[in-house]
Design a protein around this motif. Structure first.
Motif, PDB file in Angstrom:
ATOM      1  N   THR A   1      34.491  29.116  40.516  1.00 44.14           N
ATOM      2  CA  THR A   1      35.122  27.843  40.879  1.00 44.14           C
ATOM      3  C   THR A   1      34.978  27.597  42.385  1.00 44.14           C
ATOM      4  O   THR A   1      34.740  28.519  43.156  1.00 44.14           O
ATOM      5  CB  THR A   1      36.619  27.860  40.542  1.00 44.14           C
ATOM      6  N   MET A   2      35.163  26.358  42.772  1.00 48.11           N
ATOM      7  CA  MET A   2      35.065  25.974  44.184  1.00 48.11           C
ATOM      8  C   MET A   2      35.991  26.822  45.064  1.00 48.11           C
ATOM      9  O   MET A   2      35.675  27.168  46.185  1.00 48.11           O
ATOM     10  CB  MET A   2      35.448  24.498  44.342  1.00 48.11           C
ATOM     11  N   GLN A   3      37.168  27.127  44.501  1.00 46.72           N
ATOM     12  CA  GLN A   3      38.164  27.936  45.210  1.00 46.72           C
ATOM     13  C   GLN A   3      37.596  29.306  45.614  1.00 46.72           C
ATOM     14  O   GLN A   3      37.722  29.739  46.745  1.00 46.72           O
ATOM     15  CB  GLN A   3      39.291  28.174  44.224  1.00 46.72           C
ATOM     16  N   VAL A   4      36.946  29.955  44.645  1.00 43.00           N
ATOM     17  CA  VAL A   4      36.389  31.290  44.904  1.00 43.00           C
ATOM     18  C   VAL A   4      35.204  31.187  45.860  1.00 43.00           C
ATOM     19  O   VAL A   4      35.040  32.018  46.764  1.00 43.00           O
ATOM     20  CB  VAL A   4      35.955  31.962  43.579  1.00 43.00           C
ATOM     21  N   LEU A   5      34.384  30.140  45.698  1.00 39.72           N
ATOM     22  CA  LEU A   5      33.194  30.018  46.538  1.00 39.72           C
ATOM     23  C   LEU A   5      33.544  29.678  47.982  1.00 39.72           C
ATOM     24  O   LEU A   5      32.912  30.151  48.917  1.00 39.72           O
ATOM     25  CB  LEU A   5      32.260  28.935  45.977  1.00 39.72           C
ATOM     26  N   ALA A   6      34.577  28.857  48.162  1.00 41.51           N
ATOM     27  CA  ALA A   6      34.874  28.363  49.506  1.00 41.51           C
ATOM     28  C   ALA A   6      35.587  29.392  50.375  1.00 41.51           C
ATOM     29  O   ALA A   6      35.470  29.363  51.591  1.00 41.51           O
ATOM     30  CB  ALA A   6      35.716  27.094  49.413  1.00 41.51           C
ATOM     31  N   GLU A   7      36.320  30.299  49.755  1.00 38.59           N
ATOM     32  CA  GLU A   7      37.114  31.214  50.566  1.00 38.59           C
ATOM     33  C   GLU A   7      36.642  32.651  50.399  1.00 38.59           C
ATOM     34  O   GLU A   7      36.742  33.221  49.323  1.00 38.59           O
ATOM     35  CB  GLU A   7      38.594  31.082  50.190  1.00 38.59           C
ATOM     36  N   PRO A   8      36.123  33.240  51.465  1.00 39.18           N
ATOM     37  CA  PRO A   8      35.515  34.559  51.352  1.00 39.18           C
ATOM     38  C   PRO A   8      36.485  35.638  50.857  1.00 39.18           C
ATOM     39  O   PRO A   8      36.066  36.643  50.292  1.00 39.18           O
ATOM     40  CB  PRO A   8      35.067  34.867  52.783  1.00 39.18           C
ATOM     41  N   ASN A   9      37.791  35.441  51.060  1.00 42.52           N
ATOM     42  CA  ASN A   9      38.727  36.487  50.653  1.00 42.52           C
ATOM     43  C   ASN A   9      39.182  36.351  49.197  1.00 42.52           C
ATOM     44  O   ASN A   9      39.964  37.143  48.714  1.00 42.52           O
ATOM     45  CB  ASN A   9      39.946  36.520  51.579  1.00 42.52           C
ATOM     46  N   ARG A  10      38.708  35.333  48.517  1.00 42.78           N
ATOM     47  CA  ARG A  10      39.034  35.207  47.093  1.00 42.78           C
ATOM     48  C   ARG A  10      37.846  35.697  46.297  1.00 42.78           C
ATOM     49  O   ARG A  10      36.725  35.307  46.535  1.00 42.78           O
ATOM     50  CB  ARG A  10      39.328  33.756  46.719  1.00 42.78           C
ATOM     51  N   ASP A  11      38.109  36.555  45.335  1.00 40.70           N
ATOM     52  CA  ASP A  11      37.015  37.123  44.564  1.00 40.70           C
ATOM     53  C   ASP A  11      37.308  36.970  43.080  1.00 40.70           C
ATOM     54  O   ASP A  11      38.467  36.846  42.683  1.00 40.70           O
ATOM     55  CB  ASP A  11      36.825  38.603  44.930  1.00 40.70           C
ATOM     56  N   ILE A  12      36.241  37.003  42.293  1.00 32.50           N
ATOM     57  CA  ILE A  12      36.373  36.814  40.854  1.00 32.50           C
ATOM     58  C   ILE A  12      37.346  37.826  40.256  1.00 32.50           C
ATOM     59  O   ILE A  12      38.269  37.478  39.528  1.00 32.50           O
ATOM     60  CB  ILE A  12      34.974  36.944  40.193  1.00 32.50           C
ATOM     61  N   ARG A  13      37.156  39.109  40.610  1.00 34.96           N
ATOM     62  CA  ARG A  13      37.958  40.130  39.925  1.00 34.96           C
ATOM     63  C   ARG A  13      39.435  40.075  40.298  1.00 34.96           C
ATOM     64  O   ARG A  13      40.310  40.237  39.452  1.00 34.96           O
ATOM     65  CB  ARG A  13      37.383  41.527  40.177  1.00 34.96           C
ATOM     66  N   THR A  14      39.710  39.783  41.575  1.00 38.35           N
ATOM     67  CA  THR A  14      41.118  39.738  41.977  1.00 38.35           C
ATOM     68  C   THR A  14      41.819  38.489  41.421  1.00 38.35           C
ATOM     69  O   THR A  14      42.990  38.545  41.072  1.00 38.35           O
ATOM     70  CB  THR A  14      41.257  39.765  43.514  1.00 38.35           C
ATOM     71  N   GLU A  15      41.079  37.398  41.326  1.00 38.11           N
ATOM     72  CA  GLU A  15      41.675  36.173  40.774  1.00 38.11           C
ATOM     73  C   GLU A  15      42.016  36.351  39.293  1.00 38.11           C
ATOM     74  O   GLU A  15      43.060  35.907  38.833  1.00 38.11           O
ATOM     75  CB  GLU A  15      40.705  34.988  40.927  1.00 38.11           C
ATOM     76  N   ILE A  16      41.095  36.993  38.538  1.00 39.60           N
ATOM     77  CA  ILE A  16      41.385  37.226  37.113  1.00 39.60           C
ATOM     78  C   ILE A  16      42.586  38.169  36.996  1.00 39.60           C
ATOM     79  O   ILE A  16      43.512  37.935  36.219  1.00 39.60           O
ATOM     80  CB  ILE A  16      40.173  37.844  36.374  1.00 39.60           C
ATOM     81  N   ALA A  17      42.564  39.241  37.800  1.00 35.53           N
ATOM     82  CA  ALA A  17      43.624  40.243  37.721  1.00 35.53           C
ATOM     83  C   ALA A  17      44.986  39.640  38.040  1.00 35.53           C
ATOM     84  O   ALA A  17      45.991  39.938  37.399  1.00 35.53           O
ATOM     85  CB  ALA A  17      43.312  41.395  38.672  1.00 35.53           C
ATOM     86  N   GLU A  18      45.001  38.769  39.043  1.00 41.19           N
ATOM     87  CA  GLU A  18      46.239  38.108  39.453  1.00 41.19           C
ATOM     88  C   GLU A  18      46.876  37.380  38.259  1.00 41.19           C
ATOM     89  O   GLU A  18      48.065  37.490  37.994  1.00 41.19           O
ATOM     90  CB  GLU A  18      45.879  37.084  40.542  1.00 41.19           C
ATOM     91  N   ARG A  19      46.040  36.635  37.526  1.00 38.43           N
ATOM     92  CA  ARG A  19      46.557  35.835  36.415  1.00 38.43           C
ATOM     93  C   ARG A  19      46.851  36.691  35.200  1.00 38.43           C
ATOM     94  O   ARG A  19      47.885  36.549  34.551  1.00 38.43           O
ATOM     95  CB  ARG A  19      45.550  34.741  36.062  1.00 38.43           C
TER      96      ARG A  19
END
Lengths: 317, 84
Positions: A241-259
């Protein structure tokens, strides 16, 4: 209205994006009235690059030929669209970046378990591989990006029609695959991650709630969510998503894990670790794009080495 | 300009994560419709936690003071507008 000349080129990809055009079904007739297809490797026998208004390029830059073809397309077309996830992010061909070219040649030609060839083909017969796979915009300037594997024909139609009518196409919004999926996302007592092959998922409940690693929440909606709606976890084929691409500190694995850790009783760390162990699968579409591959949090070489060591230890190598 | 929060109802999956993360309890959960509802918009401090956690990207804010994010992938931001 005179028809708009279009060139279509096919670099390192699977041809699925070309099929997406045919998936326009009856709408294809409306599009075909407006355009004239000149170069298109699957349809026409045009070997050179005639001048065109619109150029659609699918596929990643894997070989020297790919780079040459991309450059010729840039010279001959006024507007170039990186079409499909391979052109935008490097796609599945990009997963080859985890290995060296020598390794790839070795397992494809020399020590292939399913064929009898024992030597690599000579480089005057086939195009040399580049040292690494890169997305299209590494080789040429790209005017528009249309990710998806393949992009759903609704998006292709929208984009083509807008360009043909001289409007600017609708740009991608922040909505993810979850926005299209009709499953109920609810909190559950599930306490371990399930493999995709394990059990039959409930038809109504969100796959994350059931303990399956679904990438819907971190994936751009360019597909109308057919996989999760039919009980198959999202593999993230349209890229992050744009969110993950735009911000270097957001990553696929941590975003999934968070949710997922908020929906289930599985600890966040366990989810992150599981995705790292299967990183070649979960990052397969986007790892060769600098937007994901060069994130400071993306350590695929370390994760695959750890996974191999664990495997060798468990199997007494 | 007044701060407004909008929730794309078709996109909301009813996970209630926005209800959980909001520091000022702006959202409530509509059990019947299985949707999150903006109940106390005036309390919103525009931290955008809800927009970030929402798995569907269904929550958007308008009319808030934009603070420049100091850590962005500039290469991507330059081409973000070109994604169709």
């Amino acid at each position: 209205m005179s028809s708009v000349p279009v060139n279509i080129e096919w670099l390192s990809d699977c041809s699925g994006c070309h099929i997406a055009i045919i998936d326009l079904h009856e709408k294809l007739l409306a599009v075909l009235n407006e355009i004239s297809i000149q170069r298109c490797p699957v349809l026409t026998d045009v070997k050179d690059y005639p001048h065109a208004t619109l150029g659609l390029i699918s596929g990643a830059i894997r070989s020297e030929h790919d780079r040459h073809a991309a450059e010729e397309m840039r010279k001959s077309c006024d507007v170039v669209i990186a079409w499909g996830s391979c052109a935008v992010y490097g796609g599945i061909a990009g997963a080859g970046n985890v290995h060296t070219c020598a390794d790839i040649f070795d397992s494809v030609y020399v020590n292939n378990k399913t064929t009898i060839t024992t030597a690599c083909p000579h480089s005057d017969k086939i195009s040399n591989l580049e040292a690494s796979v890169t997305p299209l915009d590494n080789a040429i300037d790209v005017d528009l990006y249309l990710p998806g594997c393949p992009p759903h024909s609704a998006f292709v139609f929208d984009a083509l029609l807008a360009i043909l009518e001289g409007r600017s196409p609708r740009t991608a919004t922040g909505e993810s695959v979850c926005a299209r999926c009709k499953r109920r996302m609810e909190k559950t007592e599930v306490d371990r991650i399930k493999k995709n092959s394990e059990g039959v998922p409930d038809r109504e409940q969100c796959l994350l709630s059931q303990g399956y690693l679904c990438m819907g929440s971190v994936t751009l909606d360019r597909c109308m969510a057919p996989c999760p709606q039919n009980g198959v976890t999202c593999t993230g084929c349209a890229g992050a998503t744009m969110q993950v691409l735009a911000e270097p500190n957001r990553d696929i694995r941590t975003e999934i894990a968070e949710r997922m850790s908020r929906l289930t009783k599985i600890p966040r760390e366990a989810i992150v670790r599981e995705i790292e162990k299967t990183s070649k699968t979960h990052y397969s579409y986007t790892m060769s794009s600098p937007m994901i591959g060069e994130k400071p949090t993306f350590l695929i070489q370390k994760w695959t080495d750890e996974e191999r060591n664990d495997y060798e230890q468990d199997h007494n190598y | 300009m007044k701060l407004e929060i909008s929730v794309h109802e078709q996109a909301c999956r009813g996970c209630q994560m926005c209800v959980d993360v909001c520091p000022t309890k702006v959202f409530e959960f509509d059990e019947e419709k299985r949707l999150c509802v903006v109940k106390h918009e005036d309390d919103c401090i525009a931290c955008l936690s809800c927009a970030y956690i929402c798995p569907s990207g269904a929550i958007t804010h308008t009319g808030y003071h934009v603070v420049k994010n100091f850590y962005r992938d500039l290469a991507f931001c330059n081409k973000m507008e070109k994604f169709i």
